[in-house]
Design a protein around this motif. Structure first.
Motif, mmCIF file in Angstrom:
data_model
loop_
_atom_site.group_PDB
_atom_site.id
_atom_site.type_symbol
_atom_site.label_atom_id
_atom_site.label_comp_id
_atom_site.label_asym_id
_atom_site.label_seq_id
_atom_site.Cartn_x
_atom_site.Cartn_y
_atom_site.Cartn_z
ATOM 1 N N PHE A 22 -13.721 4.600 48.866
ATOM 2 C CA PHE A 22 -14.016 6.159 48.379
ATOM 3 C C PHE A 22 -14.323 7.123 49.539
ATOM 4 N N GLY A 23 -14.584 6.715 50.774
ATOM 5 C CA GLY A 23 -14.387 7.189 51.831
ATOM 6 C C GLY A 23 -13.197 7.942 52.285
ATOM 7 N N SER A 24 -12.406 6.858 52.318
ATOM 8 C CA SER A 24 -10.633 7.173 52.405
ATOM 9 C C SER A 24 -10.150 8.152 51.438
ATOM 10 N N ALA A 25 -10.587 7.945 50.373
ATOM 11 C CA ALA A 25 -9.658 8.411 49.236
ATOM 12 C C ALA A 25 -10.358 10.104 49.116
ATOM 13 N N ALA A 26 -11.437 10.325 49.438
ATOM 14 C CA ALA A 26 -11.961 11.601 49.710
ATOM 15 C C ALA A 26 -10.931 12.487 50.520
ATOM 16 N N VAL A 27 -10.499 11.692 51.395
ATOM 17 C CA VAL A 27 -9.617 12.595 52.357
ATOM 18 C C VAL A 27 -8.042 12.595 51.842
ATOM 19 N N ARG A 28 -7.748 11.434 51.384
ATOM 20 C CA ARG A 28 -6.378 10.993 51.033
ATOM 21 C C ARG A 28 -6.246 10.304 49.794
ATOM 22 N N GLY A 29 -5.925 10.460 48.681
ATOM 23 C CA GLY A 29 -6.100 9.562 47.551
ATOM 24 C C GLY A 29 -5.639 8.001 47.785
ATOM 25 N N ARG A 30 -6.360 7.290 46.973
ATOM 26 C CA ARG A 30 -5.998 5.813 47.136
ATOM 27 C C ARG A 30 -6.184 5.202 45.627
ATOM 28 N N ALA A 31 -5.702 4.154 45.466
ATOM 29 C CA ALA A 31 -5.928 3.284 44.220
ATOM 30 C C ALA A 31 -6.264 1.703 44.759
ATOM 31 N N LEU A 32 -6.943 1.027 43.825
ATOM 32 C CA LEU A 32 -7.356 -0.385 44.222
ATOM 33 C C LEU A 32 -7.533 -1.091 42.614
ATOM 34 N N MET A 33 -6.998 -2.271 42.561
ATOM 35 C CA MET A 33 -7.257 -3.029 41.409
ATOM 36 C C MET A 33 -8.464 -4.225 41.821
ATOM 37 N N LEU A 34 -9.437 -4.251 41.035
ATOM 38 C CA LEU A 34 -10.267 -5.565 41.013
ATOM 39 C C LEU A 34 -9.993 -6.413 40.165
ATOM 40 N N THR A 35 -9.639 -7.700 40.655
ATOM 41 C CA THR A 35 -9.209 -8.770 39.762
ATOM 42 C C THR A 35 -10.303 -10.077 39.750
ATOM 43 N N GLY A 36 -10.486 -10.691 38.786
ATOM 44 C CA GLY A 36 -11.005 -11.934 38.933
ATOM 45 C C GLY A 36 -11.398 -12.473 37.467
ATOM 46 N N GLU A 37 -11.863 -13.823 37.453
ATOM 47 C CA GLU A 37 -12.060 -14.404 36.012
ATOM 48 C C GLU A 37 -13.164 -13.596 35.363
ATOM 49 N N ALA A 38 -13.106 -14.112 33.922
ATOM 50 C CA ALA A 38 -13.943 -13.181 32.927
ATOM 51 C C ALA A 38 -15.282 -13.536 33.300
ATOM 52 N N GLY A 39 -16.177 -12.768 33.302
ATOM 53 C CA GLY A 39 -17.544 -12.918 33.371
ATOM 54 C C GLY A 39 -17.723 -12.581 34.917
ATOM 55 N N VAL A 40 -16.912 -12.493 35.805
ATOM 56 C CA VAL A 40 -17.413 -12.675 37.208
ATOM 57 C C VAL A 40 -18.113 -11.460 37.675
ATOM 58 N N GLY A 41 -18.147 -10.228 36.942
ATOM 59 C CA GLY A 41 -19.239 -9.126 37.183
ATOM 60 C C GLY A 41 -18.275 -7.971 37.656
ATOM 61 N N LYS A 42 -16.855 -7.820 37.246
ATOM 62 C CA LYS A 42 -15.963 -6.624 37.646
ATOM 63 C C LYS A 42 -16.616 -5.250 37.133
ATOM 64 N N SER A 43 -17.030 -5.600 35.909
ATOM 65 C CA SER A 43 -17.822 -4.391 35.218
ATOM 66 C C SER A 43 -18.763 -4.053 35.970
ATOM 67 N N ALA A 44 -19.781 -4.950 36.416
ATOM 68 C CA ALA A 44 -20.901 -4.586 37.127
ATOM 69 C C ALA A 44 -20.518 -3.776 38.216
ATOM 70 N N LEU A 45 -19.450 -4.082 39.015
ATOM 71 C CA LEU A 45 -19.003 -3.481 40.088
ATOM 72 C C LEU A 45 -18.500 -2.096 39.918
ATOM 73 N N LEU A 46 -17.756 -2.036 38.843
ATOM 74 C CA LEU A 46 -17.192 -0.626 38.257
ATOM 75 C C LEU A 46 -18.381 0.319 38.203
ATOM 76 N N ASP A 47 -19.336 -0.185 37.445
ATOM 77 C CA ASP A 47 -20.627 0.744 37.286
ATOM 78 C C ASP A 47 -21.362 1.112 38.601
ATOM 79 N N ALA A 48 -21.306 0.287 39.470
ATOM 80 C CA ALA A 48 -22.129 0.361 41.053
ATOM 81 C C ALA A 48 -20.981 1.488 41.597
ATOM 82 N N ALA A 49 -19.813 1.302 41.315
ATOM 83 C CA ALA A 49 -18.901 2.223 42.135
ATOM 84 C C ALA A 49 -18.985 3.463 41.762
#
Length: 986
Positions: free
Chosen positions: A35-62
């Motif tokens: 987010f620090g670099s995206a605030a200056v010059r946009g960025r994209a990122l894909m989080l991958t992982g097995e089901a239930g590993v906590g990707k949704s929790a990371l998105l909420d925290a993000a």
């Protein structure tokens, strides 16, 4: 339109506090940078992982962290229901931007309004999609320019509708044109319309073991540690599984009052995660997977024999689906996640599981453990023959090192028993092993209650009595009651027909005889039981051993000869029936180490040498117990650490507690005093958690002994008082000896020899080395010093003579060193150089630094008083250095005072001119030392006893010191001596 998915649909709830994710500091740091670099010059990122590993929790925290950084956050959640509805996902972004859309160029506004009207671009032609993407980019750029950077957070990318995914993929590739961050998440291996867009990816890994334990302990604080360990292992770091699996357990199972199933069941949310791929497999593949789960070994050859056919080919669909890994080179199969095994079980029927167990049982020879377990799992009602097989298997499992598995096997055998007598006996045995090995003391009452209900007549069995006695002495009972209970049970066991040790004596039906003969006898025992026990000892011998060892512990703690006499009589009878070398070694080397025969010590050395390949935690710990008083503990260290690790992993808790204290004992003797608090603290915490109050007392004693040696007088006094207060009502005489040891060592450090003598004399008779008080072996040097320094040279000499007469110097080099030193200290006047030097020069004496330093201090004191100052200084300086390293404050002070009295300012390096000659001062070193002691209020007689002087000499030194200090009485000494520098003495 779809609504945002509730938080934590895939393990997102792995929080330990408000908004704090457990074990995700690295990922959160990554997102902060993103987010620090995206605030200056946009960025994209894909989080991958097995089901239930906590990707949704990371998105909420993000999302929360992005808002904290002044981002405008837009949330998108893919939906399986709306995956075919055009622009359903994009509408989630456009909905809160209605006002901004109205301010766009007319054609762009019309394009986006058409998107919001579902079906506005029904065919999703590329030209229209590019126009939509361009309009969205302009919209987002304007939004960022007016209100700050924008963050688009997308969950469940795989369920985005195709038009939305194409548009968002275009936006992701072009984020560098504006401060726009696009953060998305998808399951590993899932295909989506965003795949191939070139978005950088980061794999979210499962939680490590430490974080997994923290997560479960934070959410389920009352869960027993061993149950938590099992859940952590099964979940393999998957946060959703860690939080959902406890729901499948009842309260008794969570608190370890009931056995856990071999394969944990899955709650509904986990079924959706782990069962979906299994359900899609062909029927034949699912049957193979079920056999693999039931077998548990991973061997393909077993599956091939049990089900036939081309196993590798039929497992192919499971490999392609990512359910299993197959190594055709090694012939092994492994499930990619442990909970897939649970999913396979959930999707099977009871009939299919029973067929599978029977098919697998046929592939193992009669009498094998695997066959017995499969037959037990296939049983649908009572089966005494299978129960008998499991009875034998339980003790083989125990000898192999799996104490928890042994108790579980006994409980399963009890379930299969067709008579109350057999069931009661097996439950009692489970209680016995639970109390003495696995740390289930809290469950003993319930198990014994169930045993009494099953078999009221046989409720006084040896196993039941052993379990009850262990519970009694660790609770509010006294040692005499427990001793009578257990002694009576041992005698009944010897007199009755049940002593044969097999279940055939307490299970009905003649059919068992053949089964036991087939499964318990014969050459198959080679390499199993005989590797772990002396002779072909069966389950009955194990229980008899537990009973005798429990009785031995009671005798040891009682400190009374009459209880030992009863033990010796009963043990002699048992040894005739079923000899065990370890029991003999324990009785001698631990129960009466002062009189241990050379043959016993040789046998013990052999047992210690074999510990590196011993798997039974009972034999490891009990061998180390036998080694403790006779200085063989260093050879047991690595094996004891294995027992501790097993306990930490949920294994033999009781054995691990004893291993902690044995390692702490070794740390004290070897001078590793920094390790002792950690070892005793962990052991004492476990004692408190599992209600092992008697087992805790050696740990308390060691802490008190360390406190005494290091000058923490208040702690030492409290510990000694607590030992006596707890032990006296229960008839535990050993705890009085422990307390006397602590108090005497504390007094010796302070040079209060009269108090030290008084404490030691309360438990020692000069000239006697009692067979019923093994701990007296640790006290003879202390007694010799205390008696000699208080003028009781005859008592000191008599005690040393008894030590030599008992052959104690032959037991170990450390005891030989201490005997020489004790005899030298006991001498009334002259310095016995030969004895002192022999003690100081004992090979590898530095292995016991505290005793060695004490001996050098005693030698230095004698030398200084014999006016051999130069020789004394070397010993005193060496002692001072060791005491300081150990943190033995009082002993450092004693050594420093002696150095000062010899004319050496403490801290001056040996060999310097100042060290050799000292510096002139008004008081001589002896005058200064006498004056300082007088200033504390000691009488001339007391000072004389401490300094090996006559009272007349003390009076002379004081009469010389008074005029030099310009005082006329003792009352002025303290003020006159305050601040007196070392250089003011000679």
């Amino acid at each position: 339109m779809s609504s945002p998915k509730p938080p934590a649909a895939e393990g997102g709830e792995h929080l330990s506090g408000p908004g704090r994710l457990v074990g995700r500091s690295a990922e959160l740091t990554l997102l902060d940078g993103f987010f620090g670099s995206a605030a200056v010059r946009g960025r994209a990122l894909m989080l991958t992982g097995e089901a239930g590993v906590g990707k949704s929790a990371l998105l909420d925290a993000a999302a929360r962290r992005a808002e904290d950084k002044a981002f405008q956050v837009l949330r998108v959640t893919g939906s399986q229901v709306e995956a075919g509805v055009g622009f359903a996902a994009l509408d989630q972004i456009l909905r809160p931007l209605t006002a901004e859309i109205a301010e766009l160029a007319p054609w762009q506004a019309r394009t986006l309004r058409a998107v919001r009207a579902v079906g506005g671009v029904p065919d999703g032609r590329q030209a229209e999609l590019l126009a939509v993407a361009g309009s969205v980019q302009v919209l987002l750029s304007r939004k960022a320019a007016r209100g700050g950077p924008v963050a688009i957070v997308i969950d469940d990318v795989a369920w985005l509708d195709r038009p939305s995914a194409v548009v968002l993929g275009t936006v992701a590739r072009c984020t560098h044109g504006a401060p726009v961050a696009l953060l998305a998440a998808c399951r590993t291996g899932d295909e989506s319309f965003l795949s191939g867009t070139g978005i950088p990816a980061h794999e979210v890994r499962p939680l490590d073991e430490t974080a997994a334990h923290e997560l479960v302990a934070g959410r389920f604080p009352a869960m027993a540690p061993r149950v938590r360990q099992r859940l952590v292992a099964e979940a393999a770091g998957n946060p959703l599984a860690l939080l959902e699996l406890p729901a499948t357990l009842d309260e008794a199972q969570r608190q370890e009052r009931g056995p856990l199933p071999a394969v944990l069941p899955l709650p509904e949310r986990l079924k959706k995660v782990f069962a979906v791929r299994v359900e899609a497999l062909p029927k034949r593949t699912r049957e193979l997977l079920l056999l693999a789960v039931l077998d548990g070994s991973g061997g393909l050859h077993i599956l091939e024999r049990a089900l036939g056919g081309d196993v590798l080919a039929e497992l192919g669909p499971a490999e392609h689906a990512g359910v299993v890994r197959v190594d055709s080179a090694t012939g092994r199969l492994a499930f990619r996640h442990p909970l897939t095994r649970s999913a396979v079980m959930e999707l099977s029927t009871a009939a299919a599981r029973r067929r599978g167990h029977l098919a697998l049982a046929r592939e193992f020879p009669a009498g094998s453990e695997h066959r017995a377990r499969h037959l037990a799992d296939a049983a649908v009602g009572p089966d005494d023959e299978v129960a008998a097989l499991l009875h034998e298997v339980a003790y083989r499992t125990l000898r192999r090192g799996d104490a928890v598995g042994a108790v579980s096997t006994l409980l399963r055998a009890a379930d299969l028993s067709g008579t109350g007598t057999a069931r009661g006996r097996l439950l009692a045995e489970a209680a016995c092993l639970g109390a003495n090995v696995t740390g289930d003391l809290r469950n003993v009452h319930a198990l014994l209650g169930s045993a009494r209900l099953a078999d009221p007549v046989g409720s006084g069995s040896l196993a039941a009595a052993t379990a009850a006695a262990s519970r009694l002495v660790n609770g509010e009972g006294d040692v005499d009651t427990a001793h009578r209970l257990l002694t009576g049970a041992i005698r009944d066991h010897a007199a009755g027909p049940r002593e044969t040790g097999t279940i055939r004596d307490h299970a009905a039906g003649p059919r068992e005889t053949g089964a036991i003969r087939d499964h318990a006898a014969g050459p198959r025992e080679t390499g199993t039981i005989r590797d772990h026990a002396v002779g072909p000892r069966g389950a009955g011998a194990d229980i008899l051993d537990e009973a005798l060892l429990t009785l031995l512990v009671m005798c040891f703690h009682s400190g009374r000869p009459e209880l030992w006499k009863v033990f010796d009589a009963e043990a002699a009878k048992a040894q005739v029936r079923s000899p065990d070398d370890l029991l003999c070694v324990l009785r001698s080397a631990f129960g009466d180490p002062a009189h241990a025969a050379p043959a016993v010590l040789e046998l013990l050395d052999g047992l210690v040498a074999k510990l590196h390949r011993e798997t039974d935690p009972r034999r490891i710990v009990r061998t180390a117990v036998a080694a403790a008083y006779v200085d063989r503990l260093p050879g047991c260290r690595s094996a004891l650490r294995r027992v501790v690790d097993d306990g930490r992993d949920g294994g033999a808790i009781t054995m691990a507690i004893e291993a902690f204290f044995l390692l702490a004992n070794d740390a004290y003797l070897s001078g590793q005093w920094g390790d002792l608090p950690n070892l005793t603290d962990e052991g004492l915490r476990w004692c408190a958690r599992y209600d092992y109050r008697l087992t805790a007392q050696p740990g308390r004693f060691l802490r008190g002994l360390l406190a005494a040696a290091q000058g923490d007088t208040a702690t030492a006094r409290r510990t000694a008082d607590r030992l006596v207060a707890w032990g006296n009502p229960r008839g535990l005489g050993l705890l009085r000896v422990y307390a006397a040891h602590i108090r005497a060592l504390s007094a010796l450090g302070e040079a209060d020899f009269e108090s030290a003598y008084r404490h030691l004399r309360s438990v020692i008779t000069p000239g006697e080395i009692p067979a019923h008080l093994p701990h007296a072996l640790w006290l003879f040097l202390d007694f010799a010093e205390a008696a000699a320094r208080t003028g009781r040279h005859g008592e000191a000499a008599a005690h040393v003579a008894a030590v030599r007469g008992a052959g104690i110097p032959a037991v170990s080099p450390r005891l030989a060193m201490m005997t020489d030193a004790a005899e030298a200290v006991a001498a009334p006047d002259a310095v016995d150089h030969e004895l002192f030097r022999r003690a100081v020069d004992t090979p590898d004496a530095e292995r016991w630094p505290f005793e060695w330093a004490r001996i050098r201090l005693a030698y230095g004191e004698r030398l200084r008083r014999a006016r051999a100052g130069a020789e004394a200084r070397g010993h005193l300086d060496a002692a001072l250095g060791t005491f300081r390293r150990l943190g033995a404050g009082p002993w450092s002070a004693r050594a420093a005072n002696e150095l000062r009295a010899s004319g050496i300012p403490v801290g001056v390096p040996v060999g310097t001119a100042a060290y050799e000659a000292g510096r002139p001062a008004p008081l001589t070193p002896q005058e200064l030392q006498v004056a300082r002691l007088a200033a504390t209020g000691l009488t001339n007689k007391q000072i004389a006893a401490r300094l090996f002087l006559s009272p007349r000499t003390v009076a002379g030194h004081l009469s010389n010191a008074f005029p030099k200090l310009n005082v006329t009485s003792r009352a002025g000494l303290r003020d006159a001596l305050t601040g007196l520098a070392p250089e003011r003495t000679t």
